[in-house]
Each structure stands twice: as C-alpha cells, then as structure tokens.
Scaffold this active site. Sequence first.
Site, PDB file in Angstrom:
ATOM      1  N   LYS A 177      46.146  53.766  39.638  1.00 35.73           N
ATOM      2  CA  LYS A 177      45.576  54.015  38.612  1.00 35.73           C
ATOM      3  C   LYS A 177      44.485  52.904  38.351  1.00 35.73           C
ATOM      4  O   LYS A 177      45.116  51.913  37.933  1.00 35.73           O
ATOM      5  CB  LYS A 177      45.573  53.806  37.134  1.00 35.73           C
ATOM      6  CG  LYS A 177      45.375  54.499  35.786  1.00 35.73           C
ATOM      7  CD  LYS A 177      43.856  54.310  35.771  1.00 35.73           C
ATOM      8  CE  LYS A 177      44.232  52.978  34.806  1.00 35.73           C
ATOM      9  NZ  LYS A 177      42.613  52.668  35.005  1.00 35.73           N
ATOM     10  N   GLU A 252      51.063  40.438  37.999  1.00 34.90           N
ATOM     11  CA  GLU A 252      50.575  39.379  38.553  1.00 34.90           C
ATOM     12  C   GLU A 252      49.124  39.155  36.704  1.00 34.90           C
ATOM     13  O   GLU A 252      48.381  40.239  37.024  1.00 34.90           O
ATOM     14  CB  GLU A 252      49.358  39.985  39.763  1.00 34.90           C
ATOM     15  CG  GLU A 252      50.309  40.258  40.806  1.00 34.90           C
ATOM     16  CD  GLU A 252      51.130  39.266  41.315  1.00 34.90           C
ATOM     17  OE1 GLU A 252      50.700  37.940  41.334  1.00 34.90           O
ATOM     18  OE2 GLU A 252      52.563  38.953  41.878  1.00 34.90           O
TER      19      GLU A 252
HETATM   20  P1  NAD Z   1      42.315  44.488  32.890  1.00 31.34           P
HETATM   21  O1  NAD Z   1      44.212  44.305  32.110  1.00 31.34           O
HETATM   22  O2  NAD Z   1      41.284  44.893  31.532  1.00 31.34           O
HETATM   23  O3  NAD Z   1      42.600  46.211  32.888  1.00 31.34           O
HETATM   24  C1  NAD Z   1      43.859  46.333  34.411  1.00 31.34           C
HETATM   25  C2  NAD Z   1      44.218  47.258  34.246  1.00 31.34           C
HETATM   26  O4  NAD Z   1      44.950  47.829  33.541  1.00 31.34           O
HETATM   27  C3  NAD Z   1      42.679  48.513  34.541  1.00 31.34           C
HETATM   28  O5  NAD Z   1      42.877  49.803  35.603  1.00 31.34           O
HETATM   29  C4  NAD Z   1      42.840  48.912  33.116  1.00 31.34           C
HETATM   30  O6  NAD Z   1      42.711  50.480  33.140  1.00 31.34           O
HETATM   31  C5  NAD Z   1      44.361  49.082  32.741  1.00 31.34           C
HETATM   32  N1  NAD Z   1      44.630  49.118  31.317  1.00 31.34           N
HETATM   33  C6  NAD Z   1      43.919  48.788  29.892  1.00 31.34           C
HETATM   34  N2  NAD Z   1      44.671  48.644  29.201  1.00 31.34           N
HETATM   35  C7  NAD Z   1      46.152  49.440  29.764  1.00 31.34           C
HETATM   36  C8  NAD Z   1      46.964  49.872  28.667  1.00 31.34           C
HETATM   37  N3  NAD Z   1      46.421  49.972  27.783  1.00 31.34           N
HETATM   38  N4  NAD Z   1      48.219  50.547  29.304  1.00 31.34           N
HETATM   39  C9  NAD Z   1      47.829  50.520  30.819  1.00 31.34           C
HETATM   40  N5  NAD Z   1      46.938  50.243  31.833  1.00 31.34           N
HETATM   41  C10 NAD Z   1      45.632  48.993  31.241  1.00 31.34           C
HETATM   42  O7  NAD Z   1      41.679  43.591  33.960  1.00 31.34           O
HETATM   43  P2  NAD Z   1      40.705  43.425  34.377  1.00 31.34           P
HETATM   44  O8  NAD Z   1      39.993  42.807  33.510  1.00 31.34           O
HETATM   45  O9  NAD Z   1      40.608  45.186  34.828  1.00 31.34           O
HETATM   46  O10 NAD Z   1      41.079  41.959  35.109  1.00 31.34           O
HETATM   47  C11 NAD Z   1      40.821  41.346  35.430  1.00 31.34           C
HETATM   48  C12 NAD Z   1      42.000  40.630  34.664  1.00 31.34           C
HETATM   49  O11 NAD Z   1      42.875  40.689  35.920  1.00 31.34           O
HETATM   50  C13 NAD Z   1      41.655  38.924  34.642  1.00 31.34           C
HETATM   51  O12 NAD Z   1      42.342  38.058  33.963  1.00 31.34           O
HETATM   52  C14 NAD Z   1      42.288  38.477  36.503  1.00 31.34           C
HETATM   53  O13 NAD Z   1      43.407  37.000  36.219  1.00 31.34           O
HETATM   54  C15 NAD Z   1      43.457  39.057  36.106  1.00 31.34           C
HETATM   55  N6  NAD Z   1      43.810  39.506  37.786  1.00 31.34           N
HETATM   56  C16 NAD Z   1      44.844  38.450  38.492  1.00 31.34           C
HETATM   57  C17 NAD Z   1      45.381  38.353  39.601  1.00 31.34           C
HETATM   58  C18 NAD Z   1      46.934  38.464  40.402  1.00 31.34           C
HETATM   59  O14 NAD Z   1      46.936  38.617  41.380  1.00 31.34           O
HETATM   60  N7  NAD Z   1      47.357  37.573  39.524  1.00 31.34           N
HETATM   61  C19 NAD Z   1      44.251  39.536  40.949  1.00 31.34           C
HETATM   62  C20 NAD Z   1      43.540  40.212  40.091  1.00 31.34           C
HETATM   63  C21 NAD Z   1      43.206  40.156  38.545  1.00 31.34           C
END
Ligand code: NAD
Length: 491
Positions: A177, A252
Amino acid sequence: MKNKHYINGTWVSSATSETFSVLNPATEAIIAEIPAGNSVDINAAVNAARTAFDQGPWPRLSGAERAVYLRKMANIITRRLDELAKLEVLDNGKPYPEAKWDIEDTAATFEFYAGLAEELDNTSEQAIELAEPGFSSKAIKEPLGVAGAIIPWNFPMLMAAWKVAPALAAGCSIILKPSEITPLTAIALAEIADEAKLPAGVLNIVTGLGKDAGQALVEHADVDKLAFTGSIPTGSKIMATAAKDIKNISLELGGKSPFVIFEDSDIEKAVEWIMFGIFWNQGQVCSATSRVLVAEEIYPALLARLIEETKKITIGSGEQDGVLLGPLVNSDQYNKVLAAIERGVNDGATIATGGQRPPDLSVGYFLEPTILTGVDENSWVWNEEIFGPVVCIKPFQSENEAIQLANNSRFGLAAAVMSKDDERCERVARAFRAGIVWINCSQPTFVEAPWGGYKQSGIGRELGQWGLNNYLETKQITRFDSSDPWGWYIK
Ligand code: NAD
C-alpha cells in the site's frame, strides 16, 4: 499509467469509484487521479496473496528460481530508469539526479536480494549440536507467509523495494500500500512485476488512503507480517492494532538525528556533509542530521561558511538542470515546516538564513534552506522531527556534553560524528544510542548494511541479511535417532 489495483496478477478496478488526486509539488497541478481502494480491495489482495502463499509455487521454489524473477525486475527497472526517475520527480518533487539515484538503488536492491535468495539455498538449514545423545536437531528458515507493506512518500520507489525485494527473496507473498501522496512509481512496480511474469498473487498493489486501505491491511486476519515505514503516530497505531492478533511487525519510524563535529574537522568537509545531511531530498529524510553540534572553537567560522554555501543552493523544479533543492511534497508538509520554523523563532531561535518562500518562485511548495541558531535544547524545534530543509545548529564545549546532547532524544535512528581522531570517532560512534552511525559523513546508505532505529525510531532492521530475516520464520526439526525405548511411561 494504469488507474487500477494490481491484484492476483491482473489489473482490477477499484471496489468504489472514489479517487484521490496526485499533485506535482513544483506546479501544484493535478497530474493523476488514483483509485482510493478500500477494505474490499484489500480483502481481494490479501486473498490472492494467501492463495499464492498456501497453494502457489512461490514459497516452494528454490531461492535460485526466485532470484531469476528478482533479477528480471532489476533489469526492467534499469531499462526504464530515466522514465521512472522522471515520474518520481513529478510525483515527489525531488531533483532529477536524486530521483535517478533512487531508481538505481531500487534496481540494486532487487539485484542484491536476488543474490541473498540464491544464498538461502545453502544457508537455510543449520545443524544444531545437542548435549543430549540420541537426538539430532536442525534449524531451518522458511518464508513467513503473507506480508503487508505500508510505505511513505519521501523515497517512494526505493521504500517499496526495501520491502518487496526481501519479501519476494524469502518466498513470501506481499500486498503493498503506497503513500497516497506518491503512488505513481508503485503502480509502475506492478507493471514491472507483470512484465517479469511474477506468479499471480505474489505481489499485489492497492492504492488508497491510510485510514481506509492502510487500516484494512493492518486489521486483516490473513496477513502474517506487517512492514511499515512512516511516522511515529501511525506506527504506534499500527502496533496497537497488530497486537490484537499478535502479528509480526517491523517499524521504520522518524528521527531527529545529531551530527557532532569536533574542532579538528576540516571546515569545508564539515559544511558539505552538514548540507548533504539536511538539504538532500529537501530534508524529507528520516535519518536527516537535523541537529548539528559543533565544537565551540570552530563554531563561528563553520557557521559563516555554512550560511554562505546554503545561500548558493539552486532551488527550483526537480526537472530543471542544476537544481539541488526541489519543492516540499505537498501543502500540508509545507505548512507544517513553516509552522515549525515559526515555533522555533517564538521559542527564541534565530533564523541565520532561509525560512521563506524564494521570492522568484510564487507557485509550488518551495522553501529556502533554513539554518536556525540559538535553539534552546528544551524547545520543540530542537526535539521534534521537522521533515524539511531546516537545520538547528548549536556549539558545544566537551565530548561528554556533545554525547549527552546527542542522545537526549526519544528518537534513535541515526547519528554522525566528524573528527580527524579515529579513536574519538569510534568512541563517540559507540556512545551514540542510534541504529545507524556515520563517521566523517552523513546519509550514505548501502543495501548490504542494516537500517533501522533505536528507541522510538522503530523495531527491527531492513536491508542486508537483516532485511531478509524480517520475512523468514525459524523452525527447529528435532529427531529421536536412538533405537532404545524412551522409557518414561513404559519401562
Ligand atoms: P505517515 O505515517 O503519515 O504515512 C505512512 C504510510 O502510512 C502511508 O502510506 C499512509 O497512507 C499510511 N497510513 C496512514 N495512516 C494509517 C493507518 N491508520 N493505518 C495504516 N496505514 C496508515 O508518514 P509519511 O508522512 O508518509 O512519512 C513521513 C514519516 O516517515 C516521517 O516521520 C519519517 O521520518 C518516516 N520515515 C522513516 C523512514 C525510516 O527508514 N525510518 C524512512 C522514510 C520515512
């Protein structure tokens, strides 16, 4: 670009007619309307993955046979490199050379896990020495089952590869997803799997919102493993939901990584790595070294050079030659980063440079690279992830103080140290409470080395052998070899 989900090896219309818009962040124009999949679509995808795993050939192929498919996918990605990189620029905003690098890394990830799939044929069985005579035992590694992968928008295709490639190498089937903000290269990945003739149901891709498609995937009882990359609040919600049926999870999450620069460092090199550590990908990098700690002896000279070089960064559309800073990914992210800068200033920080929309770019989510000084260590801006091109920089007096400031965080994803003294670098590297440590650099990431965080930055490791282990179960097979009776009940 197909406006459908990829389920069971075919392109399938969404269960609802609902869609979401995808924007080019450099122009704010809508470039695609993508199906907003729901629990019905996720259910179809999970059923396909379940059948592929329980009854299909995939988990029963040898690693070498699976590697052939992974290599085919790597080759197709390489053949489509320029087109995929351009798609990533349109969708995410990043400068083209960075997007090209991402797609090269994506192909390299499939190639690397093809190699590990082959190795698995020789390493998946391990004899175990038992102290008890009359018994022999071995441990075998088996594919874990049906995996659900949920990924963010900052490295769209690469984050997909970090999950899909090891899952396929291990023999799992998977439902991906992608982020609703950047789904386009994930759809291209489905085309690539299709062209590589991956068996039906092994890779399924459903586009949709987190609260609908994402949530449905997390809740689905037939998913054995969840691999999530994204923010801490979403990770926490996913962990709570997964706890209900004890799903295996890897997370992550975010970071607020420190970069400690000692007084013997070469200032030019330090400036270059500070900039790469926070301005690459517009600072939208989980491991971005957003808290820079500089020995007070060189702080004024380093800061002056950092400001000078930061002002020279060419900002613009990622499609333009020479651009090193593109737009932020969307208006929400743009407003969050602006609000963070304002909050920092309200808490006493000074904007040494940046903090504004570039005057010549009135459309698009463009923001000048920003340096904040005089930041209080208890302030929000020093402690929380901004996820934009904003660095907080602070002087320190002693190694102990630097380590204490660096580790004083709920995050523990990455950390970096710079010094000409190798022993000091090694000492500080070991003192950091973080899963990834860079010495004399910041951010270079290699598919062979483990990736993941301490503390609230996550659970588990991706990449390398560790990434493959995420998708493997361990089974012991113990055998009674003796011809003697056991003699417990029946003497
Ligand atoms: P996010 O948590 O808003 O979304 C990530 C994913 O989760 C998206 O696909 C979203 O649709 C999905 N999602 C949202 N709510 C959900 C739910 N209730 N149930 C299941 N899925 C759901 O994060 P973002 O804004 O897309 O990404 C930014 C964040 O990701 C930052 O905090 C960044 O540090 C982190 N990140 C971490 C790594 C790592 O390797 N540690 C790498 C890249 C990004």
